[in-house]
Design a protein around this motif. Structure first.
Motif, short mmCIF file in Angstrom:
data_model
loop_
_atom_site.label_atom_id
_atom_site.label_comp_id
_atom_site.label_asym_id
_atom_site.label_seq_id
_atom_site.Cartn_x
_atom_site.Cartn_y
_atom_site.Cartn_z
N PHE A 61 39.99 41.20 45.41
CA PHE A 61 38.44 40.80 46.17
C PHE A 61 38.71 39.12 46.91
N ASP A 62 38.40 38.44 46.22
CA ASP A 62 38.67 36.92 46.87
C ASP A 62 39.25 36.96 47.73
N LYS A 63 40.83 37.78 48.03
CA LYS A 63 41.37 37.45 49.12
C LYS A 63 40.89 38.80 50.24
N VAL A 89 39.13 40.64 53.32
CA VAL A 89 37.89 40.26 53.50
C VAL A 89 37.50 41.87 54.69
N ARG A 114 30.39 43.03 48.64
CA ARG A 114 29.95 41.78 48.25
C ARG A 114 32.02 41.29 48.15
N LEU A 115 31.93 41.08 49.57
CA LEU A 115 33.65 40.39 49.97
C LEU A 115 33.03 39.21 50.81
N ASP A 116 34.26 38.29 51.28
CA ASP A 116 33.73 37.41 52.08
C ASP A 116 33.59 38.68 53.44
N SER A 117 32.05 38.67 54.26
CA SER A 117 31.81 39.27 55.33
C SER A 117 31.97 38.97 56.37
N ASN A 149 45.14 32.45 58.63
CA ASN A 149 45.30 32.73 57.31
C ASN A 149 45.98 34.28 56.14
N ARG A 150 47.20 33.95 56.42
CA ARG A 150 48.09 35.43 56.67
C ARG A 150 47.81 35.74 54.67
N LEU A 192 45.28 36.58 53.08
CA LEU A 192 43.91 37.56 53.31
C LEU A 192 44.18 39.41 53.87
#
Lengths: 306, 384
Positions: free
Chosen positions: A52-54, A56, A72-75, A94-95, A97
């Motif tokens: 999930f951290d990767k 977006v 709940r991700l980088d949003s 950032n390839r 992601l």
């Protein structure tokens, strides 16, 4: 009442590790299909087994634009129509992601239409999930570029006379490497599709035909959200070999679902790397570029203020 | 080999190219742009240089995509830039607001031309001075720098990146077609001699990090996408968590800080060049190319015995109101020549109206001020 049954006090949701539970309840109307779409997305991402951290998520504006805020991700909740260029910047910078755009039909095909066709053309490695509810929901039910002929909306009080876009056809024609269409009732297939797209390279496009009970159904006597879902169920046909350019949506005909395009093509970044890297090495005469030029420059005289 | 490919030395270099080299020296590795005269050379140079540095160059479908993409790239942790001219800038305004609201570090170059509309594409002007401050809807603090030469275009591009990283906002460079297309000597120092500021990344753990919580310096710590913080950010009015909150109270907490983080740091941001200002009766306030074209007029006025000084605004926004107010109490008046029909003069008037008069010398762009007009204005202010 049986006293042995213990009621768990906290509300539990099977996807709560990927949802922002502190933001619930969400703002969507009762009967809206977006909740199911988000759950299908969560299932798909889990199925794809990507950390999930990767992942977006980028949204534009509108009902679907609010999706980014509930995951709940980088949003990133951006401006109207501009989720795709924002996502393009994120992905290319950032390839690693997995970048997903989750937005509505108005956002992606009206105000943002230009970005969609160009991102597909250059084959940027992003996934675009388009929730098509045939109308502008957030602003109160105005006509969209997807509103079927004859349908009523708050800016088409005499019925819509503009032919709508066929979203899967447009995405395929623009060069998308993966094109699929499902409805909000095809949760399992949709989640599989989202997992496939998440793992696949290139520009992937998934249309989710979604019920809007509050405005589209009310204006068009479609009943409740549940009525619309059962209508989608009855009208939909799965045909993976259908030509995506020949399956537009209307008020009564078949809703052809399936994975229409699934091909391999080099992505934008692969083209950059493989296409020009060697030329860069060859072309640059670095010594010449770096050489000091010692001749007297007339520029010095014009710099009279320093 | 190519990784080290940063220039240094003395060059005979065009302004636009110097700008691109300044960006590269500052660490910019993402450029999203759309062709427009007279800013295209910046994109051309970046398309040539960034592949040597593993950077990303994308020519987008329009200026709206260009600005939005550099915001996205910045959130992935890459320093990013775009360059355009008036019409493109007008298109970018909405997403400049997004950059301000999300507090996204990036740099925007505006090589100004004669306006409005398509105006004078191949000619110059200073028509977007107010647009840079007020272009996007709503209130936000903004920083704009005005170079007068290719050398300064190089230097200020680095300063712009430093400010954008430090204060977390899109920073603007407002130059014009003359500086952009002028070729002069540019000295590029070795990379290790340049002062480069990086944004403040959070040291907090995921779970403890709040993307919009600020300490004394009023600038929140940054976390980039993919680092496990899983934060939310939005163009909506938001609280410390980045969550949208549609209340008056949250609006008060969210928006005034965007202005105050710049106004309260104005002394650290404002760059001025002063010449003979201390004992002057008349001060010419100019910026960009105009600060060079008025020099002969200042010399001519001096020969006539008038004490004239020049205050060159290197930073136009935030406006150096403190300095103008100080000078207004000592001088007889100000003369403000600009290549528009009177934009920055409004600011000079605002700061000095209580004390002295200010004379505006306007020009719609496409040419430069006539020396005698400026001399006349200086005389008028000196003797009336």
């Amino acid at each position: 009442m049986n006293k042995n049954i213990q009621v768990k006090k906290e509300i539990y949701h099977p996807m709560e590790d990927i949802l922002r539970m502190d933001r619930m309840p969400h703002i969507w109307c009762p009967g809206c299909g977006l909740g199911s779409d988000v759950v299908a997305f969560a299932q798909g991402i889990k199925k794809a087994n990507i950390p999930f951290d990767k992942v977006v998520i980028v949204s534009g504006i509108g009902c679907t634009g609010r999706v980014a805020g509930y995951l709940r991700l980088d949003s990133y909740h951006t401006t109207h129509g501009r989720a795709i260029p924002f996502a393009t910047g994120l992905k290319l910078a950032n390839r690693e992601l997995t970048v997903v755009v989750f937005s509505g039909d108005g956002d992606l095909f009206a105000i943002g239409g230009n970005h969609l066709i160009h991102a597909a053309r250059r084959n940027v490695d992003i996934n675009v999930i388009c929730v098509n509810n045939f109308i502008y929901g957030m602003t109160g039910g105005q006509n969209a570029p997807t509103t079927p002929l004859g349908a009523y909306s708050s800016t088409a009080p005499y019925g819509n006379f503009e032919p709508p876009f066929n979203l899967v056809g447009l995405a395929a024609a623009s060069g998308a490497t993966y094109v699929a269409r499902w409805t909000s009732i095809h949760i399992r297939r949709l989640a599989d599709s989202i997992a496939t797209a998440a793992k696949k390279k290139g520009f992937c496009f998934i249309e989710i035909v979604t019920p809007c009970a509050t405005v589209f159904a009310r204006k068009n006597k479609g009943g409740t959200g549940l009525d619309l879902l059962s209508e989608f169920k009855n009208r939909s046909v799965i045909n993976h070999s259908a030509d995506p350019t020949k399956i537009p949506l209307d008020m009564e005909g078949e809703i052809v679902c399936g994975e229409f395009v699934n091909e391999e093509k080099p992505t934008f970044w692969e083209n950059v790397k493989e296409g020009i890297r060697e030329k860069v090495e060859k072309k640059v005469d670095w010594e010449k570029m770096q050489s000091k030029r010692k001749r007297k420059l007339y520029a010095e005289s014009s710099d009279d203020l320093s | 080999m190519l990784k080290k490919s940063k220039l240094h030395g003395e060059f005979f270099m065009q302004g636009d190219i110097a700008c691109a080299e300044g960006a590269i020296a500052a660490g910019c590795r993402f450029f999203g742009g759309y062709p427009i005269t007279p800013a295209s050379e910046i994109a051309e140079r970046m398309s040539y240089r960034l592949p040597m540095l593993d950077g990303v160059f994308v020519q987008f479908e329009d200026e709206i995509a260009s600005i939005t993409s550099i915001l996205g790239a910045s959130w992935a942790g890459m320093k990013s830039m775009t360059a355009t001219s008036g019409p493109g800038w007008s298109l970018m305004n909405e997403n400049i607001g997004l950059g301000m609201m999300m507090e996204t570090p990036c740099v925007l170059i505006n090589v100004q031309r004669g306006s409005p509309s398509t105006g004078l594409p191949t000619s110059w002007g200073q028509s977007d001075m107010m647009q840079a401050k007020w272009g996007s809807h709503g209130d936000y603090g903004s920083i704009s720098l005005c170079p007068k030469s290719p050398q300064e275009f190089f230097d200020l591009t680095i300063v712009a990146f430093n400010y954008s990283e430090k204060y977390r906002l899109p920073v603007f460079i407002l130059t014009d077609a003359i500086v952009g297309h002028m070729t002069e000597k540019v000295i590029i120092p070795p990379v290790d001699e340049l002062e480069i500021i990086e944004r403040k990344y959070t040291t907090k753990k995921p779970g403890e990090y709040l993307p919009y919580k600020v300490e004394k310096d009023m600038v929140p710590d940054f976390a980039k996408a993919g680092d496990g913080y899983r934060y939310h950010t939005t163009g909506l009015t938001h609280d410390e968590r980045g969550y949208p909150v549609m209340t008056e109270e949250c609006q008060w907490k969210c928006v005034p800080r965007l202005v105050e983080k710049i106004t309260k740091n104005a002394d650290n941001i404002i760059l001025l060049e002063e010449r003979d200002v201390e004992d002057a009766d008349v001060v010419v306030v100019a910026y960009g190319i105009t600060a060079r074209t008025v020099v002969p007029a200042i010399e001519a006025a001096k020969k006539k015995g008038i004490k004239v000084g020049l205050l060159r605004l290197i930073t136009v926004w935030p406006f150096p109101e403190k300095r103008i107010k100080e000078l207004a109490q000592k001088v007889k008046g100000f003369v403000v020549p600009e290549l528009n029909l009177g934009q920055i003069v409004l600011e000079v008037e605002r700061c000095s109206a209580k004390y002295v008069t200010t004379k505006s010398i306007t020009h719609p762009g496409g040419g430069i001020h006539k020396i005698e007009n400026i001399v006349k204005a200086i005389e008028k202010v000196a003797y009336e």
